[in-house]
Design a protein around this motif. Sequence first.
Motif, PDB file in Angstrom:
ATOM      1  N   LEU A 118     -43.975   7.205 111.947  1.00 40.46           N
ATOM      2  CA  LEU A 118     -44.316   6.274 113.017  1.00 40.46           C
ATOM      3  C   LEU A 118     -44.340   6.938 114.386  1.00 40.46           C
ATOM      4  O   LEU A 118     -44.445   6.258 115.406  1.00 40.46           O
ATOM      5  CB  LEU A 118     -43.341   5.091 113.018  1.00 40.46           C
ATOM      6  N   GLY A 119     -44.229   8.244 114.428  1.00 41.77           N
ATOM      7  CA  GLY A 119     -44.420   8.971 115.670  1.00 41.77           C
ATOM      8  C   GLY A 119     -43.322   8.759 116.700  1.00 41.77           C
ATOM      9  O   GLY A 119     -42.198   8.396 116.392  1.00 41.77           O
ATOM     10  N   VAL A 120     -43.694   8.998 117.963  1.00 44.91           N
ATOM     11  CA  VAL A 120     -42.765   8.900 119.084  1.00 44.91           C
ATOM     12  C   VAL A 120     -43.309   7.893 120.087  1.00 44.91           C
ATOM     13  O   VAL A 120     -44.510   7.840 120.355  1.00 44.91           O
ATOM     14  CB  VAL A 120     -42.566  10.283 119.755  1.00 44.91           C
ATOM     15  N   ALA A 121     -42.424   7.041 120.613  1.00 41.44           N
ATOM     16  CA  ALA A 121     -42.838   5.965 121.518  1.00 41.44           C
ATOM     17  C   ALA A 121     -43.373   6.539 122.820  1.00 41.44           C
ATOM     18  O   ALA A 121     -42.787   7.457 123.402  1.00 41.44           O
ATOM     19  CB  ALA A 121     -41.668   5.030 121.783  1.00 41.44           C
ATOM     20  N   ARG A 122     -44.465   5.976 123.311  1.00 42.27           N
ATOM     21  CA  ARG A 122     -45.072   6.403 124.576  1.00 42.27           C
ATOM     22  C   ARG A 122     -45.164   5.270 125.582  1.00 42.27           C
ATOM     23  O   ARG A 122     -45.228   5.527 126.778  1.00 42.27           O
ATOM     24  CB  ARG A 122     -46.484   6.968 124.322  1.00 42.27           C
ATOM     25  N   ALA A 123     -45.190   4.016 125.156  1.00 44.36           N
ATOM     26  CA  ALA A 123     -45.346   2.912 126.103  1.00 44.36           C
ATOM     27  C   ALA A 123     -44.842   1.618 125.479  1.00 44.36           C
ATOM     28  O   ALA A 123     -44.755   1.481 124.249  1.00 44.36           O
ATOM     29  CB  ALA A 123     -46.804   2.761 126.523  1.00 44.36           C
ATOM     30  N   HIS A 124     -44.494   0.673 126.353  1.00 42.84           N
ATOM     31  CA  HIS A 124     -44.102  -0.679 125.950  1.00 42.84           C
ATOM     32  C   HIS A 124     -45.074  -1.635 126.624  1.00 42.84           C
ATOM     33  O   HIS A 124     -45.011  -1.869 127.828  1.00 42.84           O
ATOM     34  CB  HIS A 124     -42.660  -0.963 126.392  1.00 42.84           C
ATOM     35  N   VAL A 125     -46.003  -2.166 125.855  1.00 43.11           N
ATOM     36  CA  VAL A 125     -47.129  -2.928 126.385  1.00 43.11           C
ATOM     37  C   VAL A 125     -46.803  -4.419 126.376  1.00 43.11           C
ATOM     38  O   VAL A 125     -46.403  -4.964 125.343  1.00 43.11           O
ATOM     39  CB  VAL A 125     -48.405  -2.654 125.556  1.00 43.11           C
ATOM     40  N   HIS A 126     -46.970  -5.067 127.523  1.00 42.55           N
ATOM     41  CA  HIS A 126     -46.723  -6.500 127.660  1.00 42.55           C
ATOM     42  C   HIS A 126     -45.324  -6.887 127.189  1.00 42.55           C
ATOM     43  O   HIS A 126     -45.105  -8.004 126.728  1.00 42.55           O
ATOM     44  CB  HIS A 126     -47.775  -7.306 126.912  1.00 42.55           C
ATOM     45  N   GLU A 127     -44.402  -5.960 127.283  1.00 39.99           N
ATOM     46  CA  GLU A 127     -43.005  -6.188 126.898  1.00 39.99           C
ATOM     47  C   GLU A 127     -42.893  -6.749 125.482  1.00 39.99           C
ATOM     48  O   GLU A 127     -41.933  -7.453 125.156  1.00 39.99           O
ATOM     49  CB  GLU A 127     -42.290  -7.124 127.886  1.00 39.99           C
ATOM     50  N   THR A 128     -43.874  -6.441 124.644  1.00 38.77           N
ATOM     51  CA  THR A 128     -43.888  -6.937 123.267  1.00 38.77           C
ATOM     52  C   THR A 128     -44.227  -5.831 122.279  1.00 38.77           C
ATOM     53  O   THR A 128     -43.606  -5.725 121.227  1.00 38.77           O
ATOM     54  CB  THR A 128     -44.912  -8.079 123.111  1.00 38.77           C
TER      55      THR A 128
ATOM     56  N   ARG B 128     -48.754 -10.549 135.479  1.00 38.62           N
ATOM     57  CA  ARG B 128     -47.394 -10.809 135.946  1.00 38.62           C
ATOM     58  C   ARG B 128     -46.396 -10.114 135.041  1.00 38.62           C
ATOM     59  O   ARG B 128     -46.607  -9.927 133.858  1.00 38.62           O
ATOM     60  CB  ARG B 128     -47.138 -12.306 135.967  1.00 38.62           C
ATOM     61  N   GLY B 129     -45.258  -9.728 135.646  1.00 42.63           N
ATOM     62  CA  GLY B 129     -44.187  -9.130 134.859  1.00 42.63           C
ATOM     63  C   GLY B 129     -44.489  -7.725 134.424  1.00 42.63           C
ATOM     64  O   GLY B 129     -44.189  -7.334 133.300  1.00 42.63           O
ATOM     65  N   VAL B 130     -45.099  -6.919 135.282  1.00 38.80           N
ATOM     66  CA  VAL B 130     -45.504  -5.569 134.923  1.00 38.80           C
ATOM     67  C   VAL B 130     -44.692  -4.575 135.739  1.00 38.80           C
ATOM     68  O   VAL B 130     -44.475  -4.756 136.934  1.00 38.80           O
ATOM     69  CB  VAL B 130     -47.019  -5.381 135.184  1.00 38.80           C
ATOM     70  N   TRP B 131     -44.244  -3.517 135.081  1.00 37.29           N
ATOM     71  CA  TRP B 131     -43.538  -2.459 135.786  1.00 37.29           C
ATOM     72  C   TRP B 131     -44.554  -1.406 136.232  1.00 37.29           C
ATOM     73  O   TRP B 131     -45.245  -0.814 135.405  1.00 37.29           O
ATOM     74  CB  TRP B 131     -42.509  -1.799 134.875  1.00 37.29           C
ATOM     75  N   PRO B 132     -44.663  -1.102 137.520  1.00 34.69           N
ATOM     76  CA  PRO B 132     -45.580  -0.049 137.943  1.00 34.69           C
ATOM     77  C   PRO B 132     -45.034   1.317 137.546  1.00 34.69           C
ATOM     78  O   PRO B 132     -43.836   1.506 137.387  1.00 34.69           O
ATOM     79  CB  PRO B 132     -45.617  -0.211 139.461  1.00 34.69           C
ATOM     80  N   THR B 133     -45.928   2.252 137.342  1.00 37.31           N
ATOM     81  CA  THR B 133     -45.529   3.610 137.008  1.00 37.31           C
ATOM     82  C   THR B 133     -45.888   4.554 138.137  1.00 37.31           C
ATOM     83  O   THR B 133     -46.636   4.202 139.055  1.00 37.31           O
ATOM     84  CB  THR B 133     -46.220   4.059 135.709  1.00 37.31           C
TER      85      THR B 133
ATOM     86  N   SER C 247     -39.743 -11.107 122.748  1.00 33.17           N
ATOM     87  CA  SER C 247     -40.852 -10.679 123.592  1.00 33.17           C
ATOM     88  C   SER C 247     -40.502 -10.960 125.048  1.00 33.17           C
ATOM     89  O   SER C 247     -39.914 -11.988 125.377  1.00 33.17           O
ATOM     90  CB  SER C 247     -42.127 -11.441 123.207  1.00 33.17           C
ATOM     91  N   GLY C 248     -40.853 -10.011 125.910  1.00 30.47           N
ATOM     92  CA  GLY C 248     -40.540 -10.142 127.318  1.00 30.47           C
ATOM     93  C   GLY C 248     -39.357  -9.305 127.751  1.00 30.47           C
ATOM     94  O   GLY C 248     -39.121  -9.138 128.941  1.00 30.47           O
ATOM     95  N   ARG C 249     -38.619  -8.780 126.776  1.00 34.32           N
ATOM     96  CA  ARG C 249     -37.489  -7.921 127.126  1.00 34.32           C
ATOM     97  C   ARG C 249     -37.970  -6.481 127.202  1.00 34.32           C
ATOM     98  O   ARG C 249     -38.596  -5.968 126.280  1.00 34.32           O
ATOM     99  CB  ARG C 249     -36.389  -8.041 126.085  1.00 34.32           C
ATOM    100  N   ALA C 250     -37.655  -5.809 128.314  1.00 32.95           N
ATOM    101  CA  ALA C 250     -38.052  -4.420 128.495  1.00 32.95           C
ATOM    102  C   ALA C 250     -37.189  -3.516 127.632  1.00 32.95           C
ATOM    103  O   ALA C 250     -35.969  -3.668 127.582  1.00 32.95           O
ATOM    104  CB  ALA C 250     -37.920  -4.027 129.963  1.00 32.95           C
ATOM    105  N   LEU C 251     -37.811  -2.592 126.919  1.00 34.81           N
ATOM    106  CA  LEU C 251     -37.108  -1.641 126.066  1.00 34.81           C
ATOM    107  C   LEU C 251     -37.189  -0.256 126.675  1.00 34.81           C
ATOM    108  O   LEU C 251     -38.251   0.172 127.152  1.00 34.81           O
ATOM    109  CB  LEU C 251     -37.715  -1.628 124.657  1.00 34.81           C
ATOM    110  N   ARG C 252     -36.084   0.451 126.643  1.00 36.41           N
ATOM    111  CA  ARG C 252     -36.065   1.836 127.091  1.00 36.41           C
ATOM    112  C   ARG C 252     -36.659   2.726 126.010  1.00 36.41           C
ATOM    113  O   ARG C 252     -36.766   2.335 124.841  1.00 36.41           O
ATOM    114  CB  ARG C 252     -34.644   2.269 127.416  1.00 36.41           C
ATOM    115  N   ALA C 253     -37.022   3.945 126.395  1.00 31.97           N
ATOM    116  CA  ALA C 253     -37.655   4.872 125.455  1.00 31.97           C
ATOM    117  C   ALA C 253     -36.756   5.130 124.258  1.00 31.97           C
ATOM    118  O   ALA C 253     -37.201   5.159 123.106  1.00 31.97           O
ATOM    119  CB  ALA C 253     -38.005   6.178 126.162  1.00 31.97           C
TER     120      ALA C 253
END
Length: 613
Positions: A425-435, A385-390, A566-572
């Motif tokens: 710490l590199g570059v962000a690629r994904a936000h997993v489980h909104e956490t 639940r609470g998943v954004w499709p790609t 946790s649970g808040r969607a973060l933009r890239a």
Amino acid sequence: MNAPTPNISRRPIRQLDAAAANRIAAGEVVERPASAVKELVENAIDAGARRVDVAYADGGKRLIRVEDDGHGIPADELPLALQRHATSKIDGSDLVNILTFGFRGEALPSLGAVGRLTVTSRARGASEAVCLGVRGGNAEPPRPAALARGTVVELEGLFTATPARLKFLRSDRAEAQAIGETLRRLAMAAPGVAFTLTDRSDPDSPREILRLDAESGDLFDALGNRLRALLGPDFLANALRIDAEREGVALTGYAALPTYSRGSAVTQHLFVNGRPVRDKLLLGALRAAYADLLSRDRHPAAALFVDLDPEQVDVNVHPAKAEVRFRDPGLVRGLVVGGLRQALAGAGHRASSTVGGAMLGTFRPETFRPDTAPDARPAPFPAPRGVWPTRPVTGFAEPLGTDGWSARVEPASPEPDPEAEELPLGVARAHVHETYIVAQTRDGMVIVDAHAAHERLTYEKLKAARAANGVAGQMLLIPEIVELDAGSRARLIEAQAELDRLGLAFEPFGGSALCVRETPAILGEVDCRRLLPDLADALDADEGRGLEARIDAVLSRMACHGSVRSGRALRAEEMNALLRAMEATPLSGQCNHGRPTYVELKLHDIERLFGRR
């Protein structure tokens, strides 16, 4: 009810004989077999030994044997060495400027009073060795012996002269462990000396417990190699060099990162002028340095050496010489706290490497056994639940559906920025489980707990603002009324002046309520009904600590409430901004409670997990 006073007839005062006095005094010096080993090994190091061999049987109760290659004892001085208060280390005129481990002249006579002692020694330049035994406190005549160099001390039947003490000893295994720990602490103090420890409980098959070669090199290289051998390679890989000095007092050694903490204080080793000590002031300073980096049930790991003028410290506090007293305790404590905090802040965002290893250890490769039908394929994973499709991923014979994804994935650019992946710490690629943020580095990947990381960043900003001009407040358009229990309300009102300087302004509102008019601007929008009770709990939990510690606890709770949830969607761009802020913020490798904020996995470890290496 008071116990009746026993009717004891008066006895005349008389002088105790020498044997009884020696047995009583020996109890202060020799508490257990490990105490005897400590005294004998310290004598060997004082004698300039480059190699010390220790052996024991039955946990040291039946036999303790210490052999060294030091300068030895001349034959004409050996009988005197077994007399109380006879020593070559001081002349008695100065009890302050002490540069050796021993100085009381009590070790050998004390051991001879509680067991069967035999000392064999050959001084440098002497034609032969001499052996002298002590039985029941009485010395035997010296006799010639065979020994190439140095001194050998054998103690048999410890506490046979005082059977009551023997009953209070622990099991052979526990006493053997205490001997091992004592020798390890002394080995840290003398990395240039080689040590061996052997269990000879079974004469036919002695068992080597410990072997340490003499280390060479400068202070940090020799000590580092010795600590690697004693505390393990993980400690040194996750420890920081400590090198600080203030007003003639030097602090050196290694202190571990907060994320390499332990559940007990067994990995805390403290030394004063090379002497292992268990000093309350130093232990308290070590704890204070990690105060806002660890939870109360975790303990830092460290091996620290304090060196100062011998006249500035009193080592003659207790016969066991495990306690010291500083002439200027405030200076020493300030140096330890300041030196450690500076080193920890200099580590930046660095976290313990053992965190990633522990994570890899929890992974188990999945095995899929297809059905007999050649076109069988596994059923798709149910989407949480609470998943954004790609968007479907192209480049496969058949596009993958969105049901198999468990997180929102940021589409990578066709040509990734190589400079971004070179960042720690590199570059962000994904936000997993909104956490959790998954970032790609040049040689691996990083998984970041966004809430824990943001909590540390907010906490450090709050502390910096408080140290500067105070935390700016943000006026609420509509004041918020918060109902509290009487105890919480009283604690908050008592700390109202300090909380006002932290940007939290409130006033009593009748009954048990408070009216909140300002909140710290750095926290953004906060839920005062949750924030105030949490702050009251922090003040209550830290009631026994100083004001600064209590305010730090309050700031820590504020930071938790002002951090991304946790649970808040973060933009890239938000995720990458968080990564860059972590790289620029000291101590961002752990949250306010000492937990790691990120885990780094190297590409070669991931490939090994999938059988590619």
